[in-house]
Design an enzyme around this catalytic site. Structure first.
Site, PDB file in Angstrom:
ATOM      1  N   LYS A  13      -9.710 -65.393  35.741  1.00 21.37           N
ATOM      2  CA  LYS A  13     -10.314 -66.294  34.843  1.00 21.37           C
ATOM      3  C   LYS A  13     -11.229 -67.670  35.476  1.00 21.37           C
ATOM      4  O   LYS A  13     -12.010 -68.218  34.488  1.00 21.37           O
ATOM      5  CB  LYS A  13      -9.449 -66.913  33.913  1.00 21.37           C
ATOM      6  CG  LYS A  13      -8.892 -66.030  33.076  1.00 21.37           C
ATOM      7  CD  LYS A  13      -7.159 -65.995  32.352  1.00 21.37           C
ATOM      8  CE  LYS A  13      -6.407 -66.928  33.649  1.00 21.37           C
ATOM      9  NZ  LYS A  13      -5.516 -66.093  34.118  1.00 21.37           N
ATOM     10  N   ARG A  88      -2.289 -68.920  25.186  1.00 23.61           N
ATOM     11  CA  ARG A  88      -1.581 -68.346  26.088  1.00 23.61           C
ATOM     12  C   ARG A  88      -0.146 -67.854  24.857  1.00 23.61           C
ATOM     13  O   ARG A  88       0.735 -67.127  25.737  1.00 23.61           O
ATOM     14  CB  ARG A  88      -0.722 -69.152  26.915  1.00 23.61           C
ATOM     15  CG  ARG A  88      -1.401 -68.868  28.056  1.00 23.61           C
ATOM     16  CD  ARG A  88      -0.618 -69.244  29.294  1.00 23.61           C
ATOM     17  NE  ARG A  88      -0.600 -69.134  31.033  1.00 23.61           N
ATOM     18  CZ  ARG A  88      -1.771 -69.056  31.701  1.00 23.61           C
ATOM     19  NH1 ARG A  88      -2.695 -70.085  31.622  1.00 23.61           N
ATOM     20  NH2 ARG A  88      -1.207 -68.921  33.011  1.00 23.61           N
ATOM     21  N   ARG A 127      -4.924 -65.979  47.316  1.00 25.26           N
ATOM     22  CA  ARG A 127      -5.732 -67.393  46.528  1.00 25.26           C
ATOM     23  C   ARG A 127      -5.371 -68.953  46.871  1.00 25.26           C
ATOM     24  O   ARG A 127      -4.355 -69.183  47.349  1.00 25.26           O
ATOM     25  CB  ARG A 127      -5.310 -66.969  44.942  1.00 25.26           C
ATOM     26  CG  ARG A 127      -6.094 -68.722  44.409  1.00 25.26           C
ATOM     27  CD  ARG A 127      -5.619 -68.288  43.200  1.00 25.26           C
ATOM     28  NE  ARG A 127      -4.463 -68.592  41.907  1.00 25.26           N
ATOM     29  CZ  ARG A 127      -4.553 -68.176  41.135  1.00 25.26           C
ATOM     30  NH1 ARG A 127      -5.666 -68.147  39.875  1.00 25.26           N
ATOM     31  NH2 ARG A 127      -2.781 -68.070  40.370  1.00 25.26           N
ATOM     32  N   ARG A 161      -1.566 -73.152  45.425  1.00 21.17           N
ATOM     33  CA  ARG A 161      -0.973 -72.940  44.479  1.00 21.17           C
ATOM     34  C   ARG A 161       0.999 -73.229  44.810  1.00 21.17           C
ATOM     35  O   ARG A 161       1.051 -71.374  45.345  1.00 21.17           O
ATOM     36  CB  ARG A 161      -1.029 -72.738  43.320  1.00 21.17           C
ATOM     37  CG  ARG A 161      -1.904 -72.925  43.149  1.00 21.17           C
ATOM     38  CD  ARG A 161      -2.641 -72.818  41.288  1.00 21.17           C
ATOM     39  NE  ARG A 161      -2.362 -72.361  40.307  1.00 21.17           N
ATOM     40  CZ  ARG A 161      -2.115 -70.926  39.931  1.00 21.17           C
ATOM     41  NH1 ARG A 161      -3.597 -71.156  39.506  1.00 21.17           N
ATOM     42  NH2 ARG A 161      -1.032 -70.675  38.812  1.00 21.17           N
ATOM     43  N   ARG A 172       5.327 -65.274  35.869  1.00 22.63           N
ATOM     44  CA  ARG A 172       5.185 -65.390  35.024  1.00 22.63           C
ATOM     45  C   ARG A 172       3.705 -64.004  34.449  1.00 22.63           C
ATOM     46  O   ARG A 172       3.164 -64.439  33.494  1.00 22.63           O
ATOM     47  CB  ARG A 172       3.140 -66.124  36.326  1.00 22.63           C
ATOM     48  CG  ARG A 172       3.322 -67.217  36.585  1.00 22.63           C
ATOM     49  CD  ARG A 172       3.379 -67.617  37.338  1.00 22.63           C
ATOM     50  NE  ARG A 172       1.885 -68.318  37.730  1.00 22.63           N
ATOM     51  CZ  ARG A 172       1.087 -68.086  38.597  1.00 22.63           C
ATOM     52  NH1 ARG A 172       1.026 -67.417  39.496  1.00 22.63           N
ATOM     53  NH2 ARG A 172      -0.747 -68.031  38.722  1.00 22.63           N
TER      54      ARG A 172
END
Ligand code: ADP
Ligand code: ADP
Ligand code: ZN
Length: 215
Positions: A13, A88, A127, A161, A172
């Site tokens: 995203k 969400r 990431r 993160r 998550r």
């Protein structure tokens, strides 16, 4: 143009929202980025959100709805925006409809990024982002051209993160199924839900999204 990019953590995203921002002058509205900025700044919202985010749970609807309501009234949003990570939950989707209606706006499309979730754990584990400009990278799938140097701004500091660790990522993904996936039928019934293959290469996903927006 107002669009939503929807998909589990790691779907791409943020990567695609940044590209649309550059290509079309739309504004990326990432509630995750806004919440991380609030945590970093130690604002009242940040203090409330910090522990919840670290655990991989969702921040309350009330908090994120307020953030988005304030943000979309800023003058730059007139150009149009890409919602990345919002809504969400079904109540967030309903609140969004209500506020867009108040401003006389409507959503053009909701683009679901369809991915293989088993691969998402690997995607978020690799990431990292440039500390200076926020450009996103990946250890295997999108390395900077020169090791340790940001392609965009030349920065040499990068951030990972805390919630991208495998254990938190499982939570998550579970939150995505329990709370976020139920908004898909909501948008389907409105006839604005579209899909792209989020497992394709980054450039190819961009082409798929551009094809939808050109319809
Ligand atoms: P999201 O915002 O949905 O959580 P990101 O855009 O941050 O996802 O992407 C997660 C990670 O996967 C990043 O490191 C990014 O560079 C990488 N990535 C994004 N899209 C793809 C893709 N189509 N193929 C491979 N890696 C990707
Ligand atoms: P990702 O890009 O991996 O999907 P985000 O950066 O969008 O993750 O979100 C990180 C965290 O911020 C979420 O796990 C959640 O705790 C919080 N968050 C972000 N957006 C929302 C939202 N719309 N509603 C509730 N919590 C949110
Ligand atoms: Zn940079």
């Amino acid at each position: 143009m107002k669009i939503i990019l929807l998909g589990p953590p790691g779907a791409g995203k943020g990567t695609q929202a940044k590209r649309l921002e550059e290509a079309r002058g739309l504004i990326q509205l990432s509630t995750g980025d806004m919440l991380r900025a609030a945590v970093k700044a130690g604002t009242p919202v940040g203090l409330k959100a910090k522990a919840v985010m670290a655990e991989g749970k969702l921040v309350s609807d009330e908090i994120v709805i307020d953030i988005i309501r304030d943000r979309i009234q800023q003058p730059d949003c007139i150009k149009g925006f890409i919602l990345d990570g919002f809504p969400r939950t079904v109540p967030q989707a309903e609140a969004l409809d209500k506020m867009l209606g108040e401003f006389g706006w409507k959503l053009d499309s909701v683009i679901e990024m369809v991915v293989d979730e088993a691969v998402m754990v690997e995607r978020v584990a690799g990431r990292f982002t440039c500390a200076k400009c926020g450009q996103g990278y990946h250890d295997s799938f999108k390395k900077p051209a020169k090791d340790g140097v940001c392609d965009v701004c030349g920065g040499t500091e990068f951030i990972r993160r805390e919630d991208d660790r495998a254990e938190t990522m499982q939570k998550r993904l579970a939150e995505f199924h329990a709370q976020t996936a139920p908004i898909l039928p909501y948008y389907k019934s409105k006839g604005i839900l579209r899909h792209v293959d989020g497992m394709a290469a980054i450039d190819d996903v961009t082409r798929q999204i551009e094809a939808i927006l050109a319809e």
